[in-house]
Scaffold this motif. Structure first.
Motif, PDB file in Angstrom:
ATOM      1  N   UNK A  75       0.869  -1.179   0.000  1.00 29.76           N
ATOM      2  CA  UNK A  75       0.000   0.000   0.000  1.00 29.76           C
ATOM      3  C   UNK A  75       0.904   1.226   0.000  1.00 29.76           C
ATOM      4  N   UNK A  76       0.694   2.115  -0.949  1.00 31.15           N
ATOM      5  CA  UNK A  76       1.485   3.339  -1.049  1.00 31.15           C
ATOM      6  C   UNK A  76       0.530   4.534  -1.017  1.00 31.15           C
ATOM      7  N   UNK A  77       0.872   5.511  -0.190  1.00 29.14           N
ATOM      8  CA  UNK A  77      -0.006   6.663   0.015  1.00 29.14           C
ATOM      9  C   UNK A  77       0.823   7.939   0.015  1.00 29.14           C
ATOM     10  N   UNK A  78       0.298   8.974  -0.608  1.00 36.17           N
ATOM     11  CA  UNK A  78       0.850  10.319  -0.442  1.00 36.17           C
ATOM     12  C   UNK A  78      -0.282  11.247  -0.027  1.00 36.17           C
ATOM     13  N   UNK A  79      -0.063  11.978   1.060  1.00 36.73           N
ATOM     14  CA  UNK A  79      -1.094  12.860   1.613  1.00 36.73           C
ATOM     15  C   UNK A  79      -0.521  14.264   1.801  1.00 36.73           C
ATOM     16  N   UNK A  80      -1.337  15.243   1.515  1.00 36.63           N
ATOM     17  CA  UNK A  80      -0.958  16.636   1.735  1.00 36.63           C
ATOM     18  C   UNK A  80      -1.952  17.302   2.677  1.00 36.63           C
ATOM     19  N   UNK A  81      -1.414  18.222   3.475  1.00 35.32           N
ATOM     20  CA  UNK A  81      -2.258  18.902   4.451  1.00 35.32           C
ATOM     21  C   UNK A  81      -2.849  17.942   5.460  1.00 35.32           C
ATOM     22  N   UNK A  82      -1.975  17.130   6.071  1.00 33.47           N
ATOM     23  CA  UNK A  82      -2.437  16.045   6.943  1.00 33.47           C
ATOM     24  C   UNK A  82      -2.518  16.532   8.393  1.00 33.47           C
ATOM     25  N   UNK A  83      -3.600  16.131   9.053  1.00 35.22           N
ATOM     26  CA  UNK A  83      -3.762  16.434  10.469  1.00 35.22           C
ATOM     27  C   UNK A  83      -3.825  15.135  11.251  1.00 35.22           C
ATOM     28  N   UNK A  84      -2.744  14.848  11.986  1.00 29.35           N
ATOM     29  CA  UNK A  84      -2.735  13.740  12.931  1.00 29.35           C
ATOM     30  C   UNK A  84      -3.118  14.258  14.315  1.00 29.35           C
ATOM     31  N   UNK A  85      -3.261  13.338  15.258  1.00 35.07           N
ATOM     32  CA  UNK A  85      -3.352  13.769  16.645  1.00 35.07           C
ATOM     33  C   UNK A  85      -1.970  14.221  17.121  1.00 35.07           C
ATOM     34  N   UNK A  86      -1.867  14.670  18.341  1.00 29.98           N
ATOM     35  CA  UNK A  86      -0.609  15.242  18.820  1.00 29.98           C
ATOM     36  C   UNK A  86       0.496  14.184  18.866  1.00 29.98           C
ATOM     37  N   UNK A  87       1.688  14.515  18.346  1.00 30.23           N
ATOM     38  CA  UNK A  87       2.791  13.549  18.299  1.00 30.23           C
ATOM     39  C   UNK A  87       3.215  13.009  19.666  1.00 30.23           C
ATOM     40  N   UNK A  88       2.905  13.721  20.731  1.00 28.26           N
ATOM     41  CA  UNK A  88       3.267  13.236  22.063  1.00 28.26           C
ATOM     42  C   UNK A  88       2.582  11.905  22.384  1.00 28.26           C
ATOM     43  N   UNK A  89       1.513  11.591  21.650  1.00 27.98           N
ATOM     44  CA  UNK A  89       0.807  10.329  21.869  1.00 27.98           C
ATOM     45  C   UNK A  89       1.383   9.165  21.067  1.00 27.98           C
ATOM     46  N   UNK A  90       2.182   9.470  20.050  1.00 28.45           N
ATOM     47  CA  UNK A  90       2.546   8.436  19.079  1.00 28.45           C
ATOM     48  C   UNK A  90       3.428   7.342  19.658  1.00 28.45           C
ATOM     49  N   UNK A  91       4.323   7.703  20.572  1.00 27.04           N
ATOM     50  CA  UNK A  91       5.247   6.713  21.123  1.00 27.04           C
ATOM     51  C   UNK A  91       4.500   5.604  21.852  1.00 27.04           C
ATOM     52  N   UNK A  92       3.319   5.924  22.374  1.00 22.94           N
ATOM     53  CA  UNK A  92       2.512   4.936  23.088  1.00 22.94           C
ATOM     54  C   UNK A  92       1.583   4.159  22.156  1.00 22.94           C
ATOM     55  N   UNK A  93       1.765   4.339  20.840  1.00 28.29           N
ATOM     56  CA  UNK A  93       0.931   3.616  19.891  1.00 28.29           C
ATOM     57  C   UNK A  93      -0.429   4.222  19.667  1.00 28.29           C
ATOM     58  N   UNK A  94      -0.614   5.458  20.103  1.00 27.76           N
ATOM     59  CA  UNK A  94      -1.892   6.150  19.903  1.00 27.76           C
ATOM     60  C   UNK A  94      -1.730   7.127  18.748  1.00 27.76           C
ATOM     61  N   UNK A  95      -2.024   6.658  17.538  1.00 24.51           N
ATOM     62  CA  UNK A  95      -1.889   7.466  16.329  1.00 24.51           C
ATOM     63  C   UNK A  95      -3.249   7.548  15.639  1.00 24.51           C
ATOM     64  N   UNK A  96      -3.665   8.747  15.301  1.00 25.34           N
ATOM     65  CA  UNK A  96      -4.896   8.945  14.546  1.00 25.34           C
ATOM     66  C   UNK A  96      -4.633   9.912  13.404  1.00 25.34           C
ATOM     67  N   UNK A  97      -4.987   9.501  12.207  1.00 24.91           N
ATOM     68  CA  UNK A  97      -4.954  10.408  11.058  1.00 24.91           C
ATOM     69  C   UNK A  97      -6.349  11.001  10.940  1.00 24.91           C
ATOM     70  N   UNK A  98      -6.492  12.256  11.354  1.00 25.06           N
ATOM     71  CA  UNK A  98      -7.807  12.873  11.476  1.00 25.06           C
ATOM     72  C   UNK A  98      -8.359  13.369  10.149  1.00 25.06           C
ATOM     73  N   UNK A  99      -7.482  13.906   9.300  1.00 24.24           N
ATOM     74  CA  UNK A  99      -7.957  14.442   8.022  1.00 24.24           C
ATOM     75  C   UNK A  99      -6.763  14.698   7.113  1.00 24.24           C
ATOM     76  N   UNK A 100      -7.054  14.907   5.838  1.00 23.21           N
ATOM     77  CA  UNK A 100      -6.037  15.281   4.861  1.00 23.21           C
ATOM     78  C   UNK A 100      -6.715  16.056   3.741  1.00 23.21           C
ATOM     79  N   UNK A 101      -6.032  17.071   3.226  1.00 21.17           N
ATOM     80  CA  UNK A 101      -6.592  17.871   2.141  1.00 21.17           C
ATOM     81  C   UNK A 101      -6.658  17.057   0.849  1.00 21.17           C
ATOM     82  N   UNK A 102      -5.608  16.289   0.564  1.00 19.94           N
ATOM     83  CA  UNK A 102      -5.612  15.424  -0.617  1.00 19.94           C
ATOM     84  C   UNK A 102      -4.906  14.118  -0.291  1.00 19.94           C
ATOM     85  N   UNK A 103      -5.410  13.029  -0.913  1.00 19.99           N
ATOM     86  CA  UNK A 103      -4.851  11.705  -0.685  1.00 19.99           C
ATOM     87  C   UNK A 103      -4.727  10.994  -2.027  1.00 19.99           C
TER      88      UNK A 103
END
Length: 243
Positions: A75-103
């Protein structure tokens, strides 16, 4: 006492400096690798994410990932204008891709991986169910065969069908032609049988905002993609798994 204070200060400085150099994109890649048991992975970003999780441009390539029990070759993806949740959560495995302008995205699915996923699986509730399914993919469409248990009958059903994308995330049979071994069954039984295996592929729980548009059937594999295909970019920060 003075030496102990000096050592404590040095340790504090080292920990602080180490934390300041922690790279959230490593955590992002590690999340997808772990989530999908990825064989190889790569992420390219134009810059490190903002503190709120904003990334202007990100390219991601995941090889040999598992979605439930189905292997996708890549699976290959390119996204622009991406909004994830706060990076401080990522180390604990809590990652959310909330939105993207283009995919832009493309996924490659092989018939061998489909058959590995379904060969030991039944579809149904025990009273009426499919078993011993197998499928082949060709440019002309998909062909499949399997046994459908209906009451006391165990019926060999063969299917020739095109494929269609539903809601941008599901792969369904399109206009299936059904052959049944020496039996005439009511239409409602055939429809009931087909409903047990729809959709063939379901990406609704895939944690990226994919909306697929096109199916390209080849000998032995299917390529699912958006209108435009993703391309990597040269001037960016690159992260790979394995390192």
């Amino acid at each position: 006492m003075i030496l102990r204070k000096i050592l404590a200060a040095v340790i504090f400085v080292l920990v602080t400096v180490s934390a300041s150099f922690a790279d959230p994109v490593d955590d992002l890649l590690n999340y997808y690798v772990s989530r999908f048991n990825v064989e190889r992975g790569e992420i390219i970003v134009d810059a490190l994410p903002d503190s709120d999780g904003t990334v202007n441009d990100v390219y991601m390539s995941l090889k040999g990932l598992m979605v439930e029990n189905l292997r996708l070759d890549n699976v290959t993806v390119r996204m622009k204008g991406v909004q994830f949740n706060e990076p401080s959560n990522w180390k604990n495995g809590n990652v959310e891709c909330l939105s993207a302008i283009s995919v832009q995205a493309v996924a490659n699915l092989y018939e061998d991986d489909i058959n590995n996923a379904i060969k030991a699986k039944t579809f149904g509730d025990g009273r009426d169910e499919w078993h011993d399914l197998s499928m082949k993919i060709a440019p002309s469409g998909l062909s499949g065969r399997g046994y459908y248990k209906f009451g006391i009958l165990d019926i060999l059903i063969e299917i020739d069908s095109n494929l269609r994308i539903v809601k941008g995330k599901e792969l369904w049979l399109k206009d299936p032609k059904v052959k049944i071994n020496k039996m005439d069954l009511p239409d409602y039984v055939t429809k009931q049988a087909l409903s047990k295996i729809q959709p063939l592929v379901d990406l609704n729980d895939f944690p990226l905002p994919l909306t697929l548009h096109k199916i390209d059937l080849r000998n032995g594999n299917a390529v699912l993609s958006t209108r435009n295909l993703p391309q990597p970019f040269a001037d960016g920060l690159k992260y790979s798994y394995p390192k």
